[in-house]
Enzyme design. Structure first.
Site, PDB file in Angstrom:
ATOM      1  N   HIS A 106       1.153  -1.418   0.159  1.00  0.00           N
ATOM      2  CA  HIS A 106       0.106   0.105  -0.311  1.00  0.00           C
ATOM      3  C   HIS A 106       0.871   0.849  -0.381  1.00  0.00           C
ATOM      4  CE1 HIS A 106      -3.372  -1.983   2.432  1.00  0.00           C
ATOM      5  NE2 HIS A 106      -2.392  -3.059   2.419  1.00  0.00           N
ATOM      6  N   TYR A 107       0.292   2.405  -0.341  1.00  0.00           N
ATOM      7  CA  TYR A 107       0.897   3.737   0.473  1.00  0.00           C
ATOM      8  C   TYR A 107      -0.031   4.354   1.181  1.00  0.00           C
ATOM      9  CZ  TYR A 107      -1.915   6.342  -3.082  1.00  0.00           C
ATOM     10  OH  TYR A 107      -3.019   6.770  -3.814  1.00  0.00           O
ATOM     11  N   THR A 108       0.529   5.263   1.795  1.00  0.00           N
ATOM     12  CA  THR A 108      -0.020   5.727   2.935  1.00  0.00           C
ATOM     13  C   THR A 108      -1.149   6.981   2.642  1.00  0.00           C
ATOM     14  OG1 THR A 108       1.640   6.932   3.392  1.00  0.00           O
ATOM     15  CG2 THR A 108       1.763   5.591   5.213  1.00  0.00           C
TER      16      THR A 108
ATOM     17  N   GLU B 281       2.754  -0.714   4.489  1.00  0.00           N
ATOM     18  CA  GLU B 281       1.665   0.850   4.230  1.00  0.00           C
ATOM     19  C   GLU B 281       3.375   1.291   4.157  1.00  0.00           C
ATOM     20  OE1 GLU B 281      -0.402   2.570   3.302  1.00  0.00           O
ATOM     21  OE2 GLU B 281      -2.483   0.938   4.276  1.00  0.00           O
TER      22      GLU B 281
ATOM     23  N   HIS C  51      -2.892  -3.447  -3.337  1.00  0.00           N
ATOM     24  CA  HIS C  51      -4.220  -3.185  -3.185  1.00  0.00           C
ATOM     25  C   HIS C  51      -5.282  -3.027  -4.292  1.00  0.00           C
ATOM     26  CE1 HIS C  51      -7.119  -1.137   0.749  1.00  0.00           C
ATOM     27  NE2 HIS C  51      -6.744  -1.911   0.087  1.00  0.00           N
TER      28      HIS C  51
ATOM     29  N   ASP D 158      -3.413   2.198  -5.074  1.00  0.00           N
ATOM     30  CA  ASP D 158      -2.345   2.367  -4.313  1.00  0.00           C
ATOM     31  C   ASP D 158      -1.841   0.978  -4.621  1.00  0.00           C
ATOM     32  OD1 ASP D 158      -4.463   1.872  -2.644  1.00  0.00           O
ATOM     33  OD2 ASP D 158      -2.220   1.425  -0.459  1.00  0.00           O
TER      34      ASP D 158
HETATM   35 ZN   LIG Z   1      -3.726   0.265   0.782  1.00  0.00          ZN
END
Ligand SMILES: [Zn+2]
Length: 231
Positions: free
Chosen positions: A29-31, A94, A136, A146
């Site tokens: 993911h990215y935050t 993340e 994600h 993301d």
């Molecule tokens: Zn995510």
């Protein structure tokens, strides 16, 4: 040269039991928040009811939120290859980046190196197949983008994390059917349109153009992925 990245305890109360499911997926993911500290606060806030196992900051530091044997809450409503409880079968990382809402930008080299080191260890310990190292957006194409098209998946694959398409035989059959065979939610029990799944596929595996339109290059890439994953 092998770098050692600091690990920092940052426990989150947001987890429960894996319900008997084995770990067989790594989800990145990215935050998507304005700062790392805002993201870390949210991931550890009992009210927010979200978490991940790890967060990797832009300087490479690794925050440890939830033990791997527990079920962290990072995937939300999601689907992959027949599974809808993605949290139960995955480990979530993340990666600090403001994301498309707050100023999407390249992932610094030191951050990518740290993600790779962390992911190499996780996929080795849990024997996670390369084709189950996913974004994600792959498992929730209707809701999520993301970690996005700037994430260097090819570099990860060079280091043994995830799949990157090589030359494959021509795709047999329909593109949407191939996407579904690879794992995307199409025509299954979820409400994802095929164009959303195509964009997610492109964002991950053909990030130079993610317009939701299937072309010959997309077909060749999907064929190569299916072949590499033996699906
Ligand atoms: Zn995510």
């Amino acid at each position: 040269m092998s770098l050692i990245f600091p690990r920092i305890a940052c426990p989150s109360p947001n987890f429960d039991m894996r319900r008997g499911k084995a770990v067989n997926m790594l989800l990145l993911h990215y935050t998507g928040m304005q700062s790392a500290s805002a993201a870390l606060d949210r991931l550890c806030d009992a009210e927010a009811k979200v978490s991940a196992h790890y967060t990797v900051d832009e300087d490479g530091a690794v925050y440890v939120h939830v033990p791997e044997e527990e079920r962290a809450w990072h995937a939300g409503k999601a689907y992959w290859a027949g599974e809808t409880d993605i949290n139960a079968c995955s480990i979530g990382i993340e990666i600090v980046n403001p994301g498309h809402t707050f100023g999407y930008r390249s992932f610094p080299d030191v951050q990518v190196a740290s993600v790779i080191a962390l992911a190499q260890d996780i996929v080795a310990r849990h024997a996670i197949p390369a084709h189950r190292v996913l974004a994600h957006s792959d498992v929730a194409p209707a809701r999520k983008a993301d970690p996005g098209e700037l994430f260097p998946w090819a570099q990860l694959a060079e280091q043994g994390v995830g799949l990157w398409p090589a030359q494959g035989a021509p795709l047999k059959g329909d593109f949407a059917a191939g996407l579904a065979r690879f794992g995307y939610s199409i025509g299954g029990d979820t409400d994802v349109g095929s164009s959303q799944a195509i964009v997610a596929f492109q964002r991950h595996f053909r990030p130079s153009k993610f317009d939701g339109v299937v072309d010959a290059e997309c077909a060749a890439i999907l064929a190569a992925l299916l072949e590499a994953a033996a699906l």
